[in-house]
Design an enzyme around this catalytic site. Sequence first.
Site: not given
Ligand code: ADP
Length: 192
Positions: A14, A88, A127, A139, A150
Amino acid sequence: MTNIILLGPPGAGKGTQASYLVETRNMTQLSTGDMLREAQANGSEMGKKVAEVIARGELVTDEIVIGLIREKIAEGAEGGFIFDGFPRTLGQADALAALLAETGLKLDAVVELQVNDEVLVKRIVNRAEEARAAGKPVRADDNEVSVRIRLTEYYKKTSPLIGYYYAKGELKSVDGLQSMEEVQAEIAEVLG
Ligand code: ADP
């Protein structure tokens, strides 16, 4: 102006596709993951509150991420928004629909990147290894245990959105296992 959601599990690509759309279409990327990591780096109260939740690989509360998105939508975006990692949950999806309606914005498409789990875990673990080798920050949630959590969070809470947007006639599915360029081309086709 085009407004889209990029939907897909962690590691689906994404972020990579969002960067490409920012460059080629002057769109504005709204990544709630980036916003939350920024809040942590700034040492804000909210950032401290969510740090452990994020490191474990769980979702932070709807209230927090909806607040972040509300502020950004209010700022506007000439070329439109790319929602990356948001919504999400179904609650977040409803909140987004309400925010867009309030602002008079229209959602043009929900692009789902389809991939398989083993590829995802490998991509994310690689990564992290590459970042480590290059002396870059890794991270806290890019380790195998958090990645599996996740993924579980994704299937439990986020994947129902696929049905939700399909029913609304907004879902466009793209094969995320193709090369980066092929995925770019397919998304371009979807967006017209
Ligand atoms: P990825 O898609 O690689 O898991 P992101 O950078 O999108 O990583 O998100 C990292 C973390 O941030 C998620 O695992 C969650 O803990 C939090 N997070 C991000 N976006 C949301 C969201 N829309 N709702 C709830 N938690 C979120």
